[in-house]
Every structure is written in C-alpha cells, then in structure tokens.
Design a protein around this motif. Structure first.
Motif, PDB file in Angstrom:
ATOM      1  N   SER A   1      -5.179  -1.364  -2.553  1.00 56.07           N
ATOM      2  CA  SER A   1      -4.875  -0.090  -2.770  1.00 56.07           C
ATOM      3  C   SER A   1      -5.689   0.610  -3.905  1.00 56.07           C
ATOM      4  CB  SER A   1      -3.332   0.320  -2.988  1.00 56.07           C
ATOM      5  OG  SER A   1      -3.173  -0.006  -4.339  1.00 56.07           O
TER       6      SER A   1
ATOM      7  N   LYS B   1      -4.711  -0.905   5.177  1.00 54.92           N
ATOM      8  CA  LYS B   1      -3.314  -1.064   5.482  1.00 54.92           C
ATOM      9  C   LYS B   1      -3.118  -2.689   5.785  1.00 54.92           C
ATOM     10  CE  LYS B   1       1.160  -0.816   6.047  1.00 54.92           C
ATOM     11  NZ  LYS B   1       2.089  -0.489   5.013  1.00 54.92           N
TER      12      LYS B   1
ATOM     13  N   ASP C   1      -0.873   2.938   2.821  1.00 54.16           N
ATOM     14  CA  ASP C   1      -0.033   3.771   1.793  1.00 54.16           C
ATOM     15  C   ASP C   1       0.141   2.829   0.583  1.00 54.16           C
ATOM     16  OD1 ASP C   1       1.205   1.254   2.855  1.00 54.16           O
ATOM     17  OD2 ASP C   1       2.855   2.337   3.842  1.00 54.16           O
TER      18      ASP C   1
END
Length: 240
Positions: A172, A179, A225
């Motif tokens: 991230s 992902k 995310d």
C-alpha cells in the motif's frame, strides 16, 4: 492494441491450467511451472522453474519487459500430500507430527509463495490496477479451526496469510496500485484433493474450470485498498 498481462505461477496444476485457459482470451499470459507445460497459444509464454530463490530471480529477469503491464497475478503453489520422494499425508494426531513434513509444508505453502509476492513488487508496481491472488485455504483460518488435525498444512497456510497481510501493508505504501487476495478455492477436483474426495457432496466438489472462473470474477471486482482480502470461492470473507 497490446493486451494486459497476466501471470500464473504453478500453472501446471489443475487450477493453474484452468486459469491459463480462462485468461488467454483477454490477456497475454505468462505460465510458470516447475515442469514443462504442454500448452501453446499465440498469447502464451511458458517458463520452467521457481523452486528456489535464485530460480525466481532469474525468471523475473526474463519478465522485466512486462513491468507496469501486469494486471493479474495468481500464485497456485501448494502441497497437501505426496508419495515421493518422502510419503506425506495430513497428520491426524500429534504423534504424526514430524519435522520433515512441517518443513516441507512450510517451504512449499508459505516460503515459495512469499518469495514470489516479495520479488514481484517491482514488476507489479505501476499506474495500472493489479490484483495479486494467492491460493490459501479455509483451514488456514485460526478462528474457523474446530476440527483440529492437519497440523503442517494448517500452520503453513496460516503463516502464508500472515505474510500476505503484512505484505499488503507495505504494498500500500510502495505499490498502491496492487490489491492482494488470499483465496480459498473450496474442494476442487485436482490431484491435491484426490485422497479426500470420498465424503465430499457432489455439489461441493468443484471443477478447476469453475474455480478459475469464480476467482477471475472475484479479482475483476476488487480494487486496491491497501488491505489483504481473505475470501472463499463465493467471494465471502473468511475469519482470520
């Protein structure tokens, strides 16, 4: 127009081969396996190796031209039982636990997938969204463990999940287009599940093609995310 690239690691297993077939109409596919893959297609590149860290690094050098173009990665490496070179079946009792099986399960189910995830970061990083799925298992869930047994397999998959969870945090920060997914395929009609299919209801024994389609559909619905998702073949979350 050049199609996006997909990478299937462990492509000579039942699920791996099915994934290659399902991905080829839409992707330039690189299939990697320890043994030769008897598949041919204009969009398919087959590579052998990946059993050691050096192997993985050499293979990734051959894929440098795909940097930033890889939008799908599936790592299908795993072992549950074997007859050669050392017989191995899931342990039913503590008396069955031995160091050789614990170490072999950890090497195949945890260490090799972990090395791929770690070393793929430079290739996966880019502006295009990329989903990286690793075959895990529901029995790797600590919270879902109510039956016991299968010590080395459970432990190696739980360790894999922890590695992926930790890697998702770093991805991230350093490759936020990626992902990560830990995927439980269900009981699939492959060599891995053969000795354990007798008591599986017919509607719960899935074909590799069905699992491949389910996984691709789930991956298509995910977006980066910064988290690791731990999902089953229906796309439902599994407790850690």
């Amino acid at each position: 127009m050049t199609p996006p690239a997909a990478l299937v690691i462990g492509a000579n297993g039942g699920i791996g081969r099915a994934l290659v077939g399902e991905l080829l109409p839409h992707y330039q596919v690189v299939a990697i396996s320890r043994t030769a893959i008897d598949l041919e297609h204009p969009r398919l590149q087959c590579l052998e190796g990946g059993s050691t860290e050096e192997d993985i690094e050499q293979l990734l050098q051959q894929l440098a031209h795909l940097q930033g173009r890889i939008t799908r990665v599936v790592i299908c490496i795993g072992v549950l039982h074997q007859s050669e070179p050392h017989p191995m079946m899931p342990e039913k009792r503590l008396e069955d636990v031995n160091i050789q099986q614990l170490m072999h399960s950890a090497h195949v189910n945890t260490i090799l997938p972990a090395l791929w995830v770690a070393k793929l970061l430079p290739l996966a990083k880019g502006s295009q969204p990329c989903v990286m799925a690793v075959l895990s298992a529901r029995v790797g869930s600590i919270g879902d463990n109510r039956l016991g047994g299968w010590y080395s397999y459970r432990s190696s998959k739980a360790a894999l999940n922890m590695f992926l969870k930790t890697a998702a945090i770093e991805y991230s920060r350093r490759a936020n287009n990626v992902k990560l997914l830990a995927f439980h395929p269900g009981t699939t009609d492959t060599d891995l599940s053969k000795p354990f299919q007798a008591n599986v209801p017919r509607d719960k024994l899935f074909t590799p093609a069905f699992v491949a389609r389910q996984l691709i559909g789930i991956m298509d619905g995910l977006s980066a995310d910064g988290e690791l998702s731990y999902l089953d073949w229906q796309g439902q979350p599994i407790v850690w």
